[in-house]
Design a protein around this motif. Structure first.
Motif, PDB file in Angstrom:
ATOM      1  N   TRP A  35      10.835  -1.639   9.054  1.00  0.00           N
ATOM      2  CA  TRP A  35      11.120  -0.261   8.653  1.00  0.00           C
ATOM      3  C   TRP A  35       9.853   0.358   8.068  1.00  0.00           C
ATOM      4  N   PRO A  36       9.364   1.462   8.638  1.00  0.00           N
ATOM      5  CA  PRO A  36       8.191   2.122   8.062  1.00  0.00           C
ATOM      6  C   PRO A  36       8.550   2.810   6.739  1.00  0.00           C
ATOM      7  N   VAL A  37       7.724   2.585   5.741  1.00  0.00           N
ATOM      8  CA  VAL A  37       7.898   3.223   4.438  1.00  0.00           C
ATOM      9  C   VAL A  37       6.587   3.941   4.131  1.00  0.00           C
ATOM     10  N   THR A  38       6.687   5.222   3.786  1.00  0.00           N
ATOM     11  CA  THR A  38       5.513   6.061   3.564  1.00  0.00           C
ATOM     12  C   THR A  38       5.402   6.432   2.100  1.00  0.00           C
ATOM     13  N   ALA A  39       4.194   6.311   1.553  1.00  0.00           N
ATOM     14  CA  ALA A  39       3.890   6.802   0.202  1.00  0.00           C
ATOM     15  C   ALA A  39       2.906   7.950   0.377  1.00  0.00           C
ATOM     16  N   ARG A  40       3.327   9.142  -0.041  1.00  0.00           N
ATOM     17  CA  ARG A  40       2.506  10.335   0.158  1.00  0.00           C
ATOM     18  C   ARG A  40       2.124  10.901  -1.210  1.00  0.00           C
ATOM     19  N   SER A  41       0.844  11.236  -1.350  1.00  0.00           N
ATOM     20  CA  SER A  41       0.372  11.826  -2.604  1.00  0.00           C
ATOM     21  C   SER A  41       0.425  13.346  -2.516  1.00  0.00           C
ATOM     22  N   SER A  42       0.173  14.007  -3.629  1.00  0.00           N
ATOM     23  CA  SER A  42       0.260  15.468  -3.669  1.00  0.00           C
ATOM     24  C   SER A  42      -0.801  16.134  -2.803  1.00  0.00           C
ATOM     25  N   ASP A  43      -1.897  15.427  -2.484  1.00  0.00           N
ATOM     26  CA  ASP A  43      -2.922  16.024  -1.625  1.00  0.00           C
ATOM     27  C   ASP A  43      -2.599  15.873  -0.140  1.00  0.00           C
ATOM     28  N   TRP A  65       2.304  -3.210  -2.493  1.00  0.00           N
ATOM     29  CA  TRP A  65       1.815  -2.109  -1.656  1.00  0.00           C
ATOM     30  C   TRP A  65       1.699  -0.816  -2.464  1.00  0.00           C
ATOM     31  N   LEU A  66       2.700  -0.520  -3.312  1.00  0.00           N
ATOM     32  CA  LEU A  66       2.656   0.698  -4.108  1.00  0.00           C
ATOM     33  C   LEU A  66       1.540   0.663  -5.147  1.00  0.00           C
ATOM     34  N   GLN A  67       1.239  -0.509  -5.712  1.00  0.00           N
ATOM     35  CA  GLN A  67       0.105  -0.604  -6.628  1.00  0.00           C
ATOM     36  C   GLN A  67      -1.190  -0.224  -5.908  1.00  0.00           C
ATOM     37  N   THR A  68      -1.343  -0.688  -4.678  1.00  0.00           N
ATOM     38  CA  THR A  68      -2.527  -0.343  -3.891  1.00  0.00           C
ATOM     39  C   THR A  68      -2.558   1.152  -3.597  1.00  0.00           C
ATOM     40  N   ALA A  69      -1.408   1.725  -3.258  1.00  0.00           N
ATOM     41  CA  ALA A  69      -1.332   3.171  -2.992  1.00  0.00           C
ATOM     42  C   ALA A  69      -1.725   3.965  -4.233  1.00  0.00           C
ATOM     43  N   LEU A  70      -1.297   3.525  -5.414  1.00  0.00           N
ATOM     44  CA  LEU A  70      -1.674   4.208  -6.648  1.00  0.00           C
ATOM     45  C   LEU A  70      -3.185   4.118  -6.876  1.00  0.00           C
ATOM     46  N   SER A 119      -2.314  13.043   1.580  1.00  0.00           N
ATOM     47  CA  SER A 119      -2.687  11.756   2.177  1.00  0.00           C
ATOM     48  C   SER A 119      -1.514  10.789   2.050  1.00  0.00           C
ATOM     49  N   ALA A 120      -1.439   9.878   2.993  1.00  0.00           N
ATOM     50  CA  ALA A 120      -0.303   8.959   3.007  1.00  0.00           C
ATOM     51  C   ALA A 120      -0.749   7.588   3.458  1.00  0.00           C
ATOM     52  N   THR A 121       0.003   6.603   3.021  1.00  0.00           N
ATOM     53  CA  THR A 121      -0.177   5.239   3.480  1.00  0.00           C
ATOM     54  C   THR A 121       1.197   4.720   3.877  1.00  0.00           C
ATOM     55  N   VAL A 122       1.227   3.885   4.893  1.00  0.00           N
ATOM     56  CA  VAL A 122       2.484   3.376   5.430  1.00  0.00           C
ATOM     57  C   VAL A 122       2.449   1.858   5.444  1.00  0.00           C
ATOM     58  N   LEU A 158      -3.235   4.097   7.258  1.00  0.00           N
ATOM     59  CA  LEU A 158      -3.439   5.407   6.649  1.00  0.00           C
ATOM     60  C   LEU A 158      -3.104   6.456   7.693  1.00  0.00           C
ATOM     61  N   LEU A 159      -2.277   7.415   7.319  1.00  0.00           N
ATOM     62  CA  LEU A 159      -1.879   8.472   8.249  1.00  0.00           C
ATOM     63  C   LEU A 159      -2.756   9.693   8.084  1.00  0.00           C
ATOM     64  N   THR A 160      -2.989  10.368   9.179  1.00  0.00           N
ATOM     65  CA  THR A 160      -3.590  11.693   9.139  1.00  0.00           C
ATOM     66  C   THR A 160      -2.503  12.652   9.587  1.00  0.00           C
ATOM     67  N   GLU A 161      -2.758  13.916   9.487  1.00  0.00           N
ATOM     68  CA  GLU A 161      -1.754  14.905   9.885  1.00  0.00           C
ATOM     69  C   GLU A 161      -1.417  14.807  11.371  1.00  0.00           C
TER      70      GLU A 161
END
Length: 197
Positions: free
Chosen positions: A114-122, A146-151, A124-127, A20-23
């Motif tokens: 390869w890092p792949v990031t899923a970022r939501s509108s708020d 991974w994307l199912q978990t991110a959702l 927050s992101a997961t890599v 999980l990424l922070t700013e």
């Protein structure tokens, strides 16, 4: 590298992790890349195809996430270069194991995560990290999982994709080198609508 009881070595290629990424999290290395950008194109394409295939299967909910493919960091590229230089496997043998033929300078990108990031509108992101040397169907299935978990982390409570007759979502799986959706209780339900890879 680990040795099995029979004395034979095993090699581990793939590193997959979820962060999980922070700013404040660093996302880019400083300085010139040890690998020319043109030597990363074919491996980038493999990862992007997996992302596109998974996104197509998770519509419409996946539209709530922005998914970005980033190149491996410098340390990973250097590690891959060193592995290629110091291993007894030839570039041709590596290509045969991957099931794809790529020029020798491109191998670095294929065995690097390869890092792949899923970022939501708020914000927050997961890599996760995806390795292009993974078979196309397995890479797409890993991405979808991974994307199912991110959702789910973004409060999507609908089952994505819905499992026919059940309240839970289907799970991605590989059957006969093809991406499938399966019911966690009853097994395979259907192949992915389009095999984008």
């Amino acid at each position: 590298m680990q040795n099995y009881p029979n004395g034979g070595p095993s090699a581990v290629w793939v590193t997959v992790h979820d962060i999980l990424l922070t700013e404040d999290s660093p996302t880019e290395a400083v300085g010139p890349s040890p690998v020319a950008a043109e030597h990363l194109l074919s491996s980038r394409r493999r990862v992007e195809q997996a992302v596109w295939a998974a996104r197509a299967e998770l519509l419409p909910h996946i539209q709530r996430l922005t998914v970005t493919v980033n190149p491996p960091d410098h340390a990973e590229l250097i590690r891959a270069q060193e592995w290629i230089a110091n291993t007894s496997i030839t570039p041709a043998e590596a290509c045969e194991q991957m099931g794809v033929t790529v020029p020798e300078p491109d191998l670095v990108g294929w065995i690097s995560p390869w890092p792949v990031t899923a970022r939501s509108s708020d914000g927050s992101a997961t890599v996760t990290c995806l390795t292009p040397a993974t078979s196309p169907a397995e890479l797409a299935v890993d991405t979808a999982d991974w994307l199912q978990t991110a959702l789910a982390r973004n409060w999507i409570t609908d089952p994505v994709p819905p499992c026919p007759g059940h309240p839970h979502p289907m799970r991605p799986a590989v059957h006969d080198a093809t991406a499938w959706w399966e019911c966690p209780a009853n097994g395979p339900v259907r192949a992915w609508r389009k095999q984008h890879f």
